[in-house]
Scaffold this motif. Structure first.
Motif, PDB file in Angstrom:
ATOM      1  N   LYS A 268      32.334  38.932  35.052  1.00  0.00           N
ATOM      2  CA  LYS A 268      32.080  39.800  33.897  1.00  0.00           C
ATOM      3  C   LYS A 268      32.743  41.144  34.140  1.00  0.00           C
ATOM      4  O   LYS A 268      32.865  41.581  35.278  1.00  0.00           O
ATOM      5  CB  LYS A 268      30.569  40.035  33.715  1.00  0.00           C
ATOM      6  N   SER A 269      33.176  41.790  33.055  1.00  0.00           N
ATOM      7  CA  SER A 269      33.732  43.136  33.198  1.00  0.00           C
ATOM      8  C   SER A 269      32.988  44.093  32.282  1.00  0.00           C
ATOM      9  O   SER A 269      32.596  43.729  31.172  1.00  0.00           O
ATOM     10  CB  SER A 269      35.227  43.155  32.890  1.00  0.00           C
ATOM     11  N   TYR A 270      32.802  45.295  32.796  1.00  0.00           N
ATOM     12  CA  TYR A 270      32.099  46.345  32.084  1.00  0.00           C
ATOM     13  C   TYR A 270      32.917  47.616  32.160  1.00  0.00           C
ATOM     14  O   TYR A 270      33.688  47.810  33.091  1.00  0.00           O
ATOM     15  CB  TYR A 270      30.723  46.590  32.719  1.00  0.00           C
ATOM     16  N   TYR A 271      32.741  48.474  31.181  1.00  0.00           N
ATOM     17  CA  TYR A 271      33.453  49.744  31.164  1.00  0.00           C
ATOM     18  C   TYR A 271      32.591  50.859  31.743  1.00  0.00           C
ATOM     19  O   TYR A 271      31.369  50.841  31.620  1.00  0.00           O
ATOM     20  CB  TYR A 271      33.850  50.129  29.736  1.00  0.00           C
TER      21      TYR A 271
ATOM     22  N   THR B   9      29.941  46.146  27.891  1.00  0.00           N
ATOM     23  CA  THR B   9      31.087  45.258  27.731  1.00  0.00           C
ATOM     24  C   THR B   9      31.999  45.789  26.627  1.00  0.00           C
ATOM     25  O   THR B   9      31.630  46.707  25.885  1.00  0.00           O
ATOM     26  CB  THR B   9      30.625  43.846  27.343  1.00  0.00           C
TER      27      THR B   9
ATOM     28  N   ARG C 294      37.368  49.646  34.380  1.00  0.00           N
ATOM     29  CA  ARG C 294      36.622  48.395  34.294  1.00  0.00           C
ATOM     30  C   ARG C 294      35.975  48.130  35.635  1.00  0.00           C
ATOM     31  O   ARG C 294      36.592  48.318  36.679  1.00  0.00           O
ATOM     32  CB  ARG C 294      37.546  47.236  33.960  1.00  0.00           C
TER      33      ARG C 294
ATOM     34  N   PHE D 164      34.181  45.027  37.657  1.00  0.00           N
ATOM     35  CA  PHE D 164      34.027  43.579  37.634  1.00  0.00           C
ATOM     36  C   PHE D 164      32.868  43.180  38.545  1.00  0.00           C
ATOM     37  O   PHE D 164      32.700  43.733  39.624  1.00  0.00           O
ATOM     38  CB  PHE D 164      35.314  42.890  38.107  1.00  0.00           C
ATOM     39  N   CYS D 165      32.090  42.215  38.074  1.00  0.00           N
ATOM     40  CA  CYS D 165      31.020  41.663  38.907  1.00  0.00           C
ATOM     41  C   CYS D 165      30.797  40.208  38.509  1.00  0.00           C
ATOM     42  O   CYS D 165      31.249  39.762  37.456  1.00  0.00           O
ATOM     43  CB  CYS D 165      29.743  42.488  38.778  1.00  0.00           C
TER      44      CYS D 165
ATOM     45  N   GLN E  10      24.785  47.390  30.916  1.00  0.00           N
ATOM     46  CA  GLN E  10      26.190  47.064  31.170  1.00  0.00           C
ATOM     47  C   GLN E  10      26.962  47.118  29.862  1.00  0.00           C
ATOM     48  O   GLN E  10      26.584  46.481  28.877  1.00  0.00           O
ATOM     49  CB  GLN E  10      26.273  45.695  31.809  1.00  0.00           C
TER      50      GLN E  10
END
Length: 135
Positions: free
Chosen positions: A101-104, A34, A90, A92-93, A32
């Motif tokens: 949490k957010s991931y790119y 971030t 982004r 989000f999970c 993931q």
């Protein structure tokens, strides 16, 4: 000899965008990604390239290390523009502890012609080192 301190170089926005897209395309499925990890990867790619060639891939020399993260105001602007233009996104999970949490992730495939073979080698090596250190 000129004793004046050389001014900070401005970031090359186009190549920095390509670097971020390349990192996402080669990294996002492995772990993931971030914002902190993305910033660190851009920094380490620049640092590793600078050690060999005396310049950074992004052409920037404006990194500042703080307790929490590496800062480069221009990098923040590039990431924001990529999000705004829907080139990256982004995701989000919710983590197991209930925090959001957010991931790119990249929105489009990457075209590797933006980098020389040597730049790609250093970027790929940096990504591999970072991925293996997180597993």
């Amino acid at each position: 000899m000129n004793n004046k301190k050389s001014p900070d170089k401005r970031i090359d926005r186009e190549i920095t965008e390509q670097l971020i897209i390349y990192i996402l395309a080669n990294y996002e499925e492995k772990t993931q990604l971030t914002e902190k990890v993305l910033r660190n990867l851009v920094y380490y790619c620049d640092l590793n390239y600078h050690r060999l060639y005396g310049e950074t891939i992004t052409k920037s020399s404006r990194y500042k290390k703080t307790e929490r993260r590496l800062l480069n105001p221009e990098l923040s602007s590039v990431i924001h523009d990529l999000l705004k233009n829907k080139i990256i996104k982004r995701i989000f999970c919710t983590s197991p502890d209930g925090k959001l949490k957010s991931y790119y992730a990249s929105a489009f495939p990457f075209f590797p012609s933006a980098f020389t073979d040597e730049q790609r080698r250093i970027i790929d090596e940096t990504i591999r080192q970072h991925v293996s250190s997180r597993q």
